[in-house]
Write an enzyme that holds these catalytic residues in place. Sequence first.
Site, PDB file in Angstrom:
ATOM      1  N   ASP A 168       0.825  -1.306  -0.125  1.00  0.00           N
ATOM      2  CA  ASP A 168      -0.348   0.112  -0.475  1.00  0.00           C
ATOM      3  C   ASP A 168       0.817   1.586   0.013  1.00  0.00           C
ATOM      4  O   ASP A 168       0.346   2.201  -0.368  1.00  0.00           O
ATOM      5  CB  ASP A 168      -1.230   0.482   1.373  1.00  0.00           C
ATOM      6  CG  ASP A 168      -2.411   0.800   1.431  1.00  0.00           C
ATOM      7  OD1 ASP A 168      -2.617   1.208  -0.088  1.00  0.00           O
ATOM      8  OD2 ASP A 168      -2.634   1.320   2.069  1.00  0.00           O
TER       9      ASP A 168
ATOM     10  N   LYS B 116     -10.891   7.616 -10.640  1.00  0.00           N
ATOM     11  CA  LYS B 116     -10.154   6.554 -10.478  1.00  0.00           C
ATOM     12  C   LYS B 116      -8.243   6.462 -10.637  1.00  0.00           C
ATOM     13  O   LYS B 116      -8.465   6.390 -12.131  1.00  0.00           O
ATOM     14  CB  LYS B 116     -10.623   5.255 -10.448  1.00  0.00           C
ATOM     15  CG  LYS B 116     -12.203   5.240  -9.977  1.00  0.00           C
ATOM     16  CD  LYS B 116     -12.890   4.251 -10.615  1.00  0.00           C
ATOM     17  CE  LYS B 116     -13.641   4.023 -11.354  1.00  0.00           C
ATOM     18  NZ  LYS B 116     -14.507   2.761 -11.872  1.00  0.00           N
TER      19      LYS B 116
HETATM   20  C1  LIG Z   1       6.835  13.682  -4.644  1.00  0.00           C
HETATM   21  C2  LIG Z   1       5.642  12.795  -4.421  1.00  0.00           C
HETATM   22  C3  LIG Z   1       5.813  12.424  -3.045  1.00  0.00           C
HETATM   23  C4  LIG Z   1       4.437  11.823  -2.999  1.00  0.00           C
HETATM   24  C5  LIG Z   1       4.966  11.322  -0.826  1.00  0.00           C
HETATM   25  C6  LIG Z   1       3.501  10.042  -1.142  1.00  0.00           C
HETATM   26  C7  LIG Z   1       3.163  10.274   0.170  1.00  0.00           C
HETATM   27  C8  LIG Z   1       1.974   9.268   0.729  1.00  0.00           C
HETATM   28  C9  LIG Z   1       2.151   7.785   0.917  1.00  0.00           C
HETATM   29  C10 LIG Z   1       1.019   6.808   1.027  1.00  0.00           C
HETATM   30  C11 LIG Z   1       1.728   6.087   1.397  1.00  0.00           C
HETATM   31  C12 LIG Z   1       0.324   5.363   2.472  1.00  0.00           C
HETATM   32  C13 LIG Z   1      -0.739   5.387   1.603  1.00  0.00           C
HETATM   33  C14 LIG Z   1      -1.614   4.611   2.036  1.00  0.00           C
HETATM   34  C15 LIG Z   1      -2.735   5.206   1.487  1.00  0.00           C
HETATM   35  C16 LIG Z   1      -4.676   4.431   2.772  1.00  0.00           C
HETATM   36  O1  LIG Z   1      -3.997   3.272   3.537  1.00  0.00           O
HETATM   37  S1  LIG Z   1      -5.407   5.295   2.714  1.00  0.00           S
HETATM   38  C17 LIG Z   1      -6.313   4.399   3.909  1.00  0.00           C
HETATM   39  C18 LIG Z   1      -7.233   3.026   3.312  1.00  0.00           C
HETATM   40  N1  LIG Z   1      -8.604   3.846   2.800  1.00  0.00           N
HETATM   41  C19 LIG Z   1      -9.388   4.316   3.790  1.00  0.00           C
HETATM   42  O2  LIG Z   1      -9.519   4.236   4.427  1.00  0.00           O
HETATM   43  C20 LIG Z   1     -10.721   4.334   2.132  1.00  0.00           C
HETATM   44  C21 LIG Z   1     -12.192   5.034   2.560  1.00  0.00           C
HETATM   45  N2  LIG Z   1     -12.521   4.542   1.563  1.00  0.00           N
HETATM   46  C22 LIG Z   1     -13.176   6.061   1.494  1.00  0.00           C
HETATM   47  O3  LIG Z   1     -13.398   7.385   1.884  1.00  0.00           O
HETATM   48  C23 LIG Z   1     -13.966   6.129   0.277  1.00  0.00           C
HETATM   49  O4  LIG Z   1     -15.073   5.233   0.273  1.00  0.00           O
HETATM   50  C24 LIG Z   1     -13.213   6.395  -1.362  1.00  0.00           C
HETATM   51  C25 LIG Z   1     -12.299   5.656  -1.865  1.00  0.00           C
HETATM   52  C26 LIG Z   1     -12.886   7.725  -1.185  1.00  0.00           C
HETATM   53  C27 LIG Z   1     -13.923   6.514  -2.799  1.00  0.00           C
HETATM   54  O5  LIG Z   1     -15.565   7.584  -2.233  1.00  0.00           O
HETATM   55  P1  LIG Z   1     -16.014   8.665  -3.434  1.00  0.00           P
HETATM   56  O6  LIG Z   1     -14.804   9.414  -3.396  1.00  0.00           O
HETATM   57  O7  LIG Z   1     -17.072   9.314  -2.868  1.00  0.00           O
HETATM   58  O8  LIG Z   1     -15.803   7.970  -4.216  1.00  0.00           O
HETATM   59  P2  LIG Z   1     -17.416   7.524  -5.148  1.00  0.00           P
HETATM   60  O9  LIG Z   1     -17.261   8.364  -6.443  1.00  0.00           O
HETATM   61  O10 LIG Z   1     -18.024   6.452  -4.277  1.00  0.00           O
HETATM   62  O11 LIG Z   1     -16.949   6.353  -5.894  1.00  0.00           O
HETATM   63  C28 LIG Z   1     -15.770   6.439  -7.001  1.00  0.00           C
HETATM   64  C29 LIG Z   1     -15.603   5.946  -8.298  1.00  0.00           C
HETATM   65  O12 LIG Z   1     -14.811   4.877  -7.561  1.00  0.00           O
HETATM   66  C30 LIG Z   1     -15.505   3.350  -7.389  1.00  0.00           C
HETATM   67  N3  LIG Z   1     -15.541   2.577  -6.338  1.00  0.00           N
HETATM   68  C31 LIG Z   1     -14.874   3.210  -5.000  1.00  0.00           C
HETATM   69  N4  LIG Z   1     -14.819   2.342  -4.007  1.00  0.00           N
HETATM   70  C32 LIG Z   1     -14.907   1.324  -4.162  1.00  0.00           C
HETATM   71  C33 LIG Z   1     -14.381  -0.014  -3.968  1.00  0.00           C
HETATM   72  N5  LIG Z   1     -14.065  -0.861  -2.768  1.00  0.00           N
HETATM   73  N6  LIG Z   1     -13.780  -1.084  -5.619  1.00  0.00           N
HETATM   74  C34 LIG Z   1     -14.380  -1.040  -6.616  1.00  0.00           C
HETATM   75  N7  LIG Z   1     -15.446   0.692  -6.425  1.00  0.00           N
HETATM   76  C35 LIG Z   1     -14.684   1.070  -6.851  1.00  0.00           C
HETATM   77  C36 LIG Z   1     -17.404   3.810  -7.603  1.00  0.00           C
HETATM   78  O13 LIG Z   1     -17.774   2.780  -8.319  1.00  0.00           O
HETATM   79  C37 LIG Z   1     -16.827   5.002  -8.736  1.00  0.00           C
HETATM   80  O14 LIG Z   1     -16.433   4.778  -9.999  1.00  0.00           O
HETATM   81  P3  LIG Z   1     -17.465   5.181 -11.395  1.00  0.00           P
HETATM   82  O15 LIG Z   1     -18.670   5.268 -10.824  1.00  0.00           O
HETATM   83  O16 LIG Z   1     -16.636   6.621 -11.185  1.00  0.00           O
HETATM   84  O17 LIG Z   1     -16.985   4.376 -11.857  1.00  0.00           O
END
Ligand SMILES: CCCCCCCCCCCCCCCC(=O)SCCNC(=O)CCNC(=O)[C@H](O)C(C)(C)COP(=O)(O)OP(=O)(O)OC[C@H]1O[C@@H](n2cnc3c(N)ncnc32)[C@H](O)[C@@H]1OP(=O)(O)O
Length: 249
Positions: free
Chosen positions: A168, A214
């Site tokens: 992840d 996505k």
């Molecule tokens: C130089 C640069 C350096 C960068 C430096 C970066 C630093 C950064 C490092 C990060 C490194 C750590 C990375 C940890 C990352 C976590 O651990 S994240 C924590 C775990 N995840 C969560 O807690 C997420 C919980 N879920 C949610 O908050 C919401 O369900 C979500 C995922 C934001 C989606 O909600 P939403 O924004 O309301 O989206 P929604 O309209 O429902 O769905 C959008 C689309 O996605 C699809 N979808 C949504 N969920 C799903 C699903 N589970 N399965 C399939 N399709 C789905 C929908 O069907 C829809 O598709 P379309 O109709 O558009 O075709």
Amino acid sequence: MTRSILPLTGRSLRAPKSSCVFIYDDSKAPPPPFSAPQGLASGFFSKPRDFSLPNSSWGPEMMRLYEQYNSQCGEETEGGENREGPWKRLPSYNRFLKYATGGVYLSRMIHKKARLFTRNNRDQGATFEYVLFFNSEEDKCVGVFQAGHLLEGPPGHVHGGAIATMIDTVIGTHATIACGPVLTANLNINYRRPIPLGNTVLLESSVDKKEGKKVFVTCKMTSSDGSKLHTDSTALFVSIKVSQLLLGS
Ligand SMILES: CCCCCCCCCCCCCCCC(=O)SCCNC(=O)CCNC(=O)[C@H](O)C(C)(C)COP(=O)(O)OP(=O)(O)OC[C@H]1O[C@@H](n2cnc3c(N)ncnc32)[C@H](O)[C@@H]1OP(=O)(O)O
């Protein structure tokens, strides 16, 4: 040259014009054997520790892979010139959000004791030792991960949750680079072969497809020489507005 703070100028971060979010670290841990980068943050906070630099717990395989990618990284030479290179080492701190210009003191809005859990152990080598590199030309992200003894799952081997965490981390970083702030919506992992504690493994991710909000990413985790496949995985990340997280909406 790496910087000790990393502005995340997310397109969806709703904040005043000059806003950016700083990633910083306030660890009191001893500094790594290599000098940590100097940066703007040092004027405000204690010197950040970049956890992705080598430390004395890194074994030969971890060091070999680090050197392999690091030697291909662009950097500023001592003479102040830029050396070209396809890879970039991504610095890593134990805290994401503390302060946003424009007067928002983010850590008060979240939790002032919060720390990134892959970077919250001060016992070097005990848990997650890792470094990430990104290649913008090939759009590839790699992670080199040495699994510490506190990550045990099956006897002598790495816990599946710890493995998922590293996947992840690599693909989440890759998706963030590709699309700005995202959350993991779905993560599928095939565990093919257990990882002995202490081993170093290589993670390689690629972005398969972007579709509106996505982004679909895949990742393979292999032994350090690439000969054994430990996991293959696919994930879906969805773009979010940072304010969604901060305001809990
Ligand atoms: C130089 C640069 C350096 C960068 C430096 C970066 C630093 C950064 C490092 C990060 C490194 C750590 C990375 C940890 C990352 C976590 O651990 S994240 C924590 C775990 N995840 C969560 O807690 C997420 C919980 N879920 C949610 O908050 C919401 O369900 C979500 C995922 C934001 C989606 O909600 P939403 O924004 O309301 O989206 P929604 O309209 O429902 O769905 C959008 C689309 O996605 C699809 N979808 C949504 N969920 C799903 C699903 N589970 N399965 C399939 N399709 C789905 C929908 O069907 C829809 O598709 P379309 O109709 O558009 O075709």
